[in-house]
Scaffold this motif. Structure first.
Motif, PDB file in Angstrom:
ATOM      1  N   SER A 263     -33.265 -50.632  -2.486  1.00 44.28           N
ATOM      2  CA  SER A 263     -34.697 -50.329  -2.387  1.00 44.28           C
ATOM      3  C   SER A 263     -35.521 -51.185  -3.336  1.00 44.28           C
ATOM      4  CB  SER A 263     -34.957 -48.850  -2.680  1.00 44.28           C
ATOM      5  OG  SER A 263     -34.305 -48.041  -1.745  1.00 44.28           O
ATOM      6  N   LEU A 264     -35.056 -51.311  -4.569  1.00 45.91           N
ATOM      7  CA  LEU A 264     -35.770 -52.124  -5.553  1.00 45.91           C
ATOM      8  C   LEU A 264     -35.815 -53.591  -5.148  1.00 45.91           C
ATOM      9  CD1 LEU A 264     -34.376 -50.560  -8.839  1.00 45.91           C
ATOM     10  CD2 LEU A 264     -36.736 -50.425  -8.005  1.00 45.91           C
ATOM     11  N   LEU A 265     -34.694 -54.102  -4.662  1.00 45.15           N
ATOM     12  CA  LEU A 265     -34.634 -55.503  -4.269  1.00 45.15           C
ATOM     13  C   LEU A 265     -35.512 -55.794  -3.051  1.00 45.15           C
ATOM     14  CD1 LEU A 265     -30.847 -56.139  -4.877  1.00 45.15           C
ATOM     15  CD2 LEU A 265     -32.754 -57.089  -6.201  1.00 45.15           C
ATOM     16  N   ILE A 266     -35.541 -54.886  -2.102  1.00 40.84           N
ATOM     17  CA  ILE A 266     -36.404 -55.054  -0.936  1.00 40.84           C
ATOM     18  C   ILE A 266     -37.869 -55.042  -1.359  1.00 40.84           C
ATOM     19  CG2 ILE A 266     -37.237 -53.907   1.180  1.00 40.84           C
ATOM     20  CD1 ILE A 266     -34.298 -53.100   1.688  1.00 40.84           C
ATOM     21  N   THR A 267     -38.205 -54.140  -2.268  1.00 35.62           N
ATOM     22  CA  THR A 267     -39.577 -54.075  -2.773  1.00 35.62           C
ATOM     23  C   THR A 267     -39.964 -55.380  -3.460  1.00 35.62           C
ATOM     24  OG1 THR A 267     -39.431 -51.679  -3.038  1.00 35.62           O
ATOM     25  CG2 THR A 267     -41.142 -52.818  -4.299  1.00 35.62           C
ATOM     26  N   CYS A 268     -39.075 -55.903  -4.289  1.00 39.80           N
ATOM     27  CA  CYS A 268     -39.341 -57.178  -4.963  1.00 39.80           C
ATOM     28  C   CYS A 268     -39.518 -58.301  -3.950  1.00 39.80           C
ATOM     29  CB  CYS A 268     -38.211 -57.518  -5.935  1.00 39.80           C
ATOM     30  SG  CYS A 268     -38.200 -56.497  -7.416  1.00 39.80           S
ATOM     31  N   SER A 269     -38.702 -58.301  -2.934  1.00 36.00           N
ATOM     32  CA  SER A 269     -38.776 -59.341  -1.913  1.00 36.00           C
ATOM     33  C   SER A 269     -40.126 -59.334  -1.204  1.00 36.00           C
ATOM     34  CB  SER A 269     -37.655 -59.148  -0.897  1.00 36.00           C
ATOM     35  OG  SER A 269     -37.747 -60.086   0.136  1.00 36.00           O
ATOM     36  N   HIS A 270     -40.556 -58.176  -0.779  1.00 37.43           N
ATOM     37  CA  HIS A 270     -41.803 -58.076  -0.025  1.00 37.43           C
ATOM     38  C   HIS A 270     -43.042 -58.187  -0.904  1.00 37.43           C
ATOM     39  CE1 HIS A 270     -40.104 -57.285   3.932  1.00 37.43           C
ATOM     40  NE2 HIS A 270     -39.136 -56.661   3.280  1.00 37.43           N
ATOM     41  N   SER A 271     -42.879 -58.018  -2.206  1.00 39.93           N
ATOM     42  CA  SER A 271     -44.009 -58.107  -3.137  1.00 39.93           C
ATOM     43  C   SER A 271     -44.096 -59.461  -3.827  1.00 39.93           C
ATOM     44  CB  SER A 271     -43.909 -57.007  -4.192  1.00 39.93           C
ATOM     45  OG  SER A 271     -43.918 -55.743  -3.576  1.00 39.93           O
ATOM     46  N   GLY A 272     -43.076 -60.293  -3.642  1.00 41.58           N
ATOM     47  CA  GLY A 272     -43.082 -61.612  -4.256  1.00 41.58           C
ATOM     48  C   GLY A 272     -42.662 -61.626  -5.715  1.00 41.58           C
ATOM     49  N   PHE A 273     -41.969 -60.601  -6.164  1.00 39.50           N
ATOM     50  CA  PHE A 273     -41.508 -60.513  -7.549  1.00 39.50           C
ATOM     51  C   PHE A 273     -40.138 -61.171  -7.687  1.00 39.50           C
ATOM     52  CE2 PHE A 273     -44.060 -56.356  -7.647  1.00 39.50           C
ATOM     53  CZ  PHE A 273     -45.219 -57.008  -8.009  1.00 39.50           C
ATOM     54  N   ILE A 274     -40.130 -62.486  -7.725  1.00 40.20           N
ATOM     55  CA  ILE A 274     -38.880 -63.242  -7.738  1.00 40.20           C
ATOM     56  C   ILE A 274     -38.091 -62.995  -9.015  1.00 40.20           C
ATOM     57  CG2 ILE A 274     -37.864 -65.553  -7.701  1.00 40.20           C
ATOM     58  CD1 ILE A 274     -41.213 -65.105  -6.158  1.00 40.20           C
ATOM     59  N   GLU A 275     -38.733 -63.171 -10.164  1.00 37.39           N
ATOM     60  CA  GLU A 275     -38.029 -63.011 -11.444  1.00 37.39           C
ATOM     61  C   GLU A 275     -37.576 -61.575 -11.656  1.00 37.39           C
ATOM     62  OE1 GLU A 275     -36.820 -65.388 -13.331  1.00 37.39           O
ATOM     63  OE2 GLU A 275     -37.659 -66.719 -11.822  1.00 37.39           O
ATOM     64  N   LYS A 276     -38.407 -60.609 -11.296  1.00 39.82           N
ATOM     65  CA  LYS A 276     -38.026 -59.202 -11.441  1.00 39.82           C
ATOM     66  C   LYS A 276     -36.839 -58.896 -10.525  1.00 39.82           C
ATOM     67  CE  LYS A 276     -38.610 -55.274 -13.358  1.00 39.82           C
ATOM     68  NZ  LYS A 276     -38.249 -55.118 -14.762  1.00 39.82           N
TER      69      LYS A 276
ATOM     70  N   ILE B 161     -31.079 -60.516  -2.321  1.00 39.88           N
ATOM     71  CA  ILE B 161     -31.393 -61.589  -3.258  1.00 39.88           C
ATOM     72  C   ILE B 161     -31.581 -62.907  -2.504  1.00 39.88           C
ATOM     73  CG2 ILE B 161     -29.063 -62.272  -3.970  1.00 39.88           C
ATOM     74  CD1 ILE B 161     -32.061 -61.887  -6.313  1.00 39.88           C
ATOM     75  N   VAL B 162     -30.838 -63.124  -1.440  1.00 39.43           N
ATOM     76  CA  VAL B 162     -31.036 -64.317  -0.610  1.00 39.43           C
ATOM     77  C   VAL B 162     -32.428 -64.265   0.038  1.00 39.43           C
ATOM     78  CG1 VAL B 162     -30.276 -65.488   1.499  1.00 39.43           C
ATOM     79  CG2 VAL B 162     -28.597 -64.781  -0.212  1.00 39.43           C
ATOM     80  N   ASP B 163     -32.846 -63.095   0.476  1.00 40.87           N
ATOM     81  CA  ASP B 163     -34.173 -62.936   1.061  1.00 40.87           C
ATOM     82  C   ASP B 163     -35.258 -63.228   0.024  1.00 40.87           C
ATOM     83  OD1 ASP B 163     -35.948 -62.171   3.232  1.00 40.87           O
ATOM     84  OD2 ASP B 163     -36.354 -60.363   2.062  1.00 40.87           O
ATOM     85  N   ILE B 164     -35.089 -62.710  -1.191  1.00 45.80           N
ATOM     86  CA  ILE B 164     -36.048 -62.962  -2.268  1.00 45.80           C
ATOM     87  C   ILE B 164     -36.170 -64.462  -2.522  1.00 45.80           C
ATOM     88  CG2 ILE B 164     -36.407 -62.752  -4.775  1.00 45.80           C
ATOM     89  CD1 ILE B 164     -35.202 -59.902  -4.544  1.00 45.80           C
ATOM     90  N   LEU B 165     -35.042 -65.127  -2.661  1.00 45.99           N
ATOM     91  CA  LEU B 165     -35.046 -66.560  -2.950  1.00 45.99           C
ATOM     92  C   LEU B 165     -35.591 -67.373  -1.771  1.00 45.99           C
ATOM     93  CD1 LEU B 165     -31.603 -66.770  -4.748  1.00 45.99           C
ATOM     94  CD2 LEU B 165     -33.868 -66.898  -5.818  1.00 45.99           C
ATOM     95  N   GLY B 166     -35.237 -66.985  -0.573  1.00 48.97           N
ATOM     96  CA  GLY B 166     -35.718 -67.694   0.610  1.00 48.97           C
ATOM     97  C   GLY B 166     -37.223 -67.586   0.779  1.00 48.97           C
ATOM     98  N   ARG B 167     -37.775 -66.412   0.571  1.00 53.33           N
ATOM     99  CA  ARG B 167     -39.226 -66.223   0.683  1.00 53.33           C
ATOM    100  C   ARG B 167     -39.975 -67.027  -0.376  1.00 53.33           C
ATOM    101  NH1 ARG B 167     -41.082 -61.295   3.487  1.00 53.33           N
ATOM    102  NH2 ARG B 167     -39.264 -60.298   4.396  1.00 53.33           N
ATOM    103  N   ALA B 168     -39.322 -67.237  -1.532  1.00 53.34           N
ATOM    104  CA  ALA B 168     -39.943 -68.005  -2.617  1.00 53.34           C
ATOM    105  C   ALA B 168     -39.707 -69.504  -2.447  1.00 53.34           C
ATOM    106  CB  ALA B 168     -39.406 -67.526  -3.956  1.00 53.34           C
ATOM    107  N   ARG B 169     -39.012 -69.870  -1.380  1.00 53.70           N
ATOM    108  CA  ARG B 169     -38.684 -71.256  -1.063  1.00 53.70           C
ATOM    109  C   ARG B 169     -37.676 -71.886  -2.029  1.00 53.70           C
ATOM    110  NH1 ARG B 169     -41.856 -70.955   2.930  1.00 53.70           N
ATOM    111  NH2 ARG B 169     -44.070 -71.224   3.104  1.00 53.70           N
ATOM    112  N   TYR B 170     -36.843 -71.066  -2.637  1.00 53.49           N
ATOM    113  CA  TYR B 170     -35.725 -71.548  -3.434  1.00 53.49           C
ATOM    114  C   TYR B 170     -34.514 -71.637  -2.514  1.00 53.49           C
ATOM    115  CZ  TYR B 170     -38.520 -70.394  -7.571  1.00 53.49           C
ATOM    116  OH  TYR B 170     -39.505 -70.332  -8.515  1.00 53.49           O
ATOM    117  N   LEU B 171     -34.606 -72.505  -1.518  1.00 49.56           N
ATOM    118  CA  LEU B 171     -33.627 -72.530  -0.449  1.00 49.56           C
ATOM    119  C   LEU B 171     -32.254 -73.000  -0.901  1.00 49.56           C
ATOM    120  CD1 LEU B 171     -35.923 -73.862   2.398  1.00 49.56           C
ATOM    121  CD2 LEU B 171     -35.404 -71.494   1.756  1.00 49.56           C
TER     122      LEU B 171
END
Length: 66
Positions: free
Chosen positions: A15-28, A52-62
């Motif tokens: 839940s926390l990771l999904i929230t970070c992903s959709h909110s753009g909180f890469i470092e968090k 975590i792959v989704d978080i990085l992908g959305r931030a363009r850290y491909l």
């Protein structure tokens, strides 16, 4: 949650990771992902790695996501 003495479980981390992903909180998101193993002693599961792959992908850290 932690302040009340309740230990987070794998669903809490998802839940926390999904929230970070959709909110753009890469470092968090990275901090939460790392703390899951280092502080709480929980193993990474496929769902956590996918988040975590989704978080990085959305931030363009491909490259890092790969």
């Amino acid at each position: 949650m932690v302040a009340s003495g309740t230990k987070p479980d794998k669903a809490t981390f998802i839940s926390l990771l999904i929230t970070c992903s959709h909110s753009g909180f890469i470092e968090k998101g990275r901090e939460i992902f790392e703390s899951m193993r280092s502080i709480d002693g929980l193993p990474y599961e496929i769902e956590h790695v996918s988040c975590i792959v989704d978080i990085l992908g959305r931030a363009r850290y491909l490259t890092e996501a790969k």
